[in-house]
Scaffold this motif. Structure first.
Motif, short mmCIF file in Angstrom:
data_model
loop_
_atom_site.label_atom_id
_atom_site.label_comp_id
_atom_site.label_asym_id
_atom_site.label_seq_id
_atom_site.Cartn_x
_atom_site.Cartn_y
_atom_site.Cartn_z
N UNK A 16 0.76 -1.24 0.00
CA UNK A 16 0.00 0.00 0.00
C UNK A 16 0.79 1.29 0.00
N UNK A 17 2.13 1.22 -0.13
CA UNK A 17 2.91 2.45 -0.16
C UNK A 17 2.74 3.15 -1.50
N UNK A 18 2.80 4.48 -1.49
CA UNK A 18 2.76 5.25 -2.73
C UNK A 18 4.06 5.04 -3.49
N UNK A 19 4.08 5.31 -4.79
CA UNK A 19 5.32 5.11 -5.56
C UNK A 19 6.52 5.87 -5.00
N UNK A 20 6.31 7.13 -4.58
CA UNK A 20 7.42 7.91 -4.05
C UNK A 20 7.90 7.33 -2.73
N UNK A 21 6.95 7.01 -1.84
CA UNK A 21 7.31 6.43 -0.55
C UNK A 21 7.99 5.07 -0.74
N UNK A 22 7.48 4.27 -1.67
CA UNK A 22 8.10 2.97 -1.95
C UNK A 22 9.52 3.14 -2.47
N UNK A 23 9.74 4.15 -3.30
CA UNK A 23 11.06 4.40 -3.86
C UNK A 23 12.07 4.75 -2.77
N UNK A 24 11.74 5.71 -1.92
CA UNK A 24 12.69 6.14 -0.90
C UNK A 24 12.85 5.06 0.18
N UNK A 25 11.76 4.36 0.52
CA UNK A 25 11.85 3.27 1.49
C UNK A 25 12.72 2.16 0.95
N UNK A 26 12.59 1.87 -0.33
CA UNK A 26 13.40 0.84 -0.98
C UNK A 26 14.87 1.21 -0.94
N UNK A 27 15.18 2.48 -1.20
CA UNK A 27 16.57 2.92 -1.17
C UNK A 27 17.18 2.74 0.21
N UNK B 219 9.89 8.19 4.17
CA UNK B 219 10.32 6.81 4.42
C UNK B 219 9.33 6.11 5.34
N UNK B 220 8.92 4.91 4.99
CA UNK B 220 8.09 4.07 5.87
C UNK B 220 9.07 3.20 6.65
N UNK B 221 9.37 3.57 7.89
CA UNK B 221 10.48 2.97 8.62
C UNK B 221 10.23 1.52 9.00
N UNK B 222 9.00 1.17 9.30
CA UNK B 222 8.72 -0.23 9.66
C UNK B 222 8.95 -1.13 8.44
N UNK B 223 8.48 -0.69 7.28
CA UNK B 223 8.69 -1.46 6.06
C UNK B 223 10.17 -1.53 5.71
N UNK B 224 10.88 -0.42 5.91
CA UNK B 224 12.30 -0.41 5.62
C UNK B 224 13.06 -1.38 6.53
N UNK B 225 12.66 -1.44 7.81
CA UNK B 225 13.31 -2.36 8.74
C UNK B 225 13.10 -3.80 8.33
N UNK B 226 11.87 -4.16 8.00
CA UNK B 226 11.58 -5.53 7.60
C UNK B 226 12.35 -5.91 6.35
N UNK B 227 12.35 -5.01 5.36
CA UNK B 227 13.05 -5.29 4.12
C UNK B 227 14.56 -5.37 4.35
N UNK B 228 15.07 -4.54 5.26
CA UNK B 228 16.50 -4.53 5.53
C UNK B 228 16.96 -5.82 6.21
N UNK B 229 16.15 -6.36 7.12
CA UNK B 229 16.50 -7.60 7.80
C UNK B 229 16.71 -8.73 6.79
N UNK B 230 15.73 -8.89 5.92
CA UNK B 230 15.84 -9.92 4.89
C UNK B 230 16.92 -9.60 3.88
#
Length: 247
Positions: free
Chosen positions: A38-49, A196-207
């Motif tokens: 459910x993240x917006x494209x911009x939020x997904x982009x920066x969170x992904x980075x 940045x969606x920090x919870x999503x970034x944390x989960x993605x970073x762990x994996x």
């Protein structure tokens, strides 16, 4: 964010880390996964980075002894990663993105074709190295990596294999090293100024860290020609997917 989504992003991060190290196409997995929750494209982009910093960190942690064998190369490419990441992050935060995003599929397609034709291109070069042009090209790719990033790994691999004499396994290490620096610099800027969606970034970073860490020993056991062809084809597929908005 639900527990199920958190776990899903850890799994997606691991896949992105492993696939990203092998092919340079981590965002092919991670970016759609962030959009799916459910993240917006911009939020997904920066969170992904932000999350992809961990992917590079895992890979660099595993391959550090090998990278340290050429300290001067690490200093030059590291500087290019820092400068490129700064420029790319600023471009994303302050400049209109439509015109740049329009040429992204073309850039990825060119890099993919260059990688596919790498033996032929190296043959035309007569085995020469390009010690001045190579860092400049790395800087340009690092700018793109800090700005958007999807397919940046393919570009680094293509640049390294066509402008230097590095084997594929070491080119993969250099790709992770440069992009981890560019992503880190961009992530610092996004942490202060981006959504940045920090919870999503944390989960993605762990994996992502785990996936990046197991990447180096895997890539050394894969036939380099087969891997190069697979990466090229996947890169062309990514370019086609990103170009779908043209029609």
């Amino acid at each position: 964010m639900s527990v199920a989504q958190f776990v899903l992003l850890i799994g997606a991060g691991f896949a992105a880390g492993l696939i990203g190290y092998l092919t340079g196409l981590a965002s092919l997995v991670s970016y759609p996964a962030l959009l799916a929750i459910g993240l917006s494209p911009v939020s997904a982009n920066v969170t992904n980075t932000v999350a992809m910093v961990a992917v590079g960190g895992g890979a660099v942690a595993k391959s550090a002894p090998e990278l340290a064998k050429k300290p001067s190369q690490m200093r030059v490419l590291g500087l290019m990663g820092v400068l490129g990441g700064v420029v790319g992050a600023i471009a994303l935060l302050v400049a209109p993105g439509e015109s740049f995003e329009a040429v992204v599929p073309v850039l990825i397609a060119i890099a993919s074709v260059s990688l596919l034709c790498q033996p032929f291109v190296r043959g035309l070069a007569g085995g020469r190295r390009f010690p001045v042009l190579y860092p400049i090209a790395v800087f340009v790719v690092a700018v793109y990596g800090g700005y958007f990033g999807a397919g940046a790994g393919v570009m680094i691999l293509a640049v390294t294999l066509t402008m230097s004499a590095e084997p594929l396994w070491r080119a993969a290490m250099l790709k992770s090293y440069v992009l981890s620096i560019a992503n880190l610099v961009a992530a610092i800027g996004f942490a202060f100024f981006g959504p940045v969606h920090w919870t999503a970034a944390l989960a993605m970073a762990i994996g992502g860290f785990a996936g990046g860490y197991v990447g180096p020993p895997v890539v050394e056991r894969i036939n380099p020609t087969l891997l190069r062809v697979v990466v090229s084809v996947c890169g062309l597929g990514l370019a086609a997917w990103l170009a779908r908005g043209w029609v």
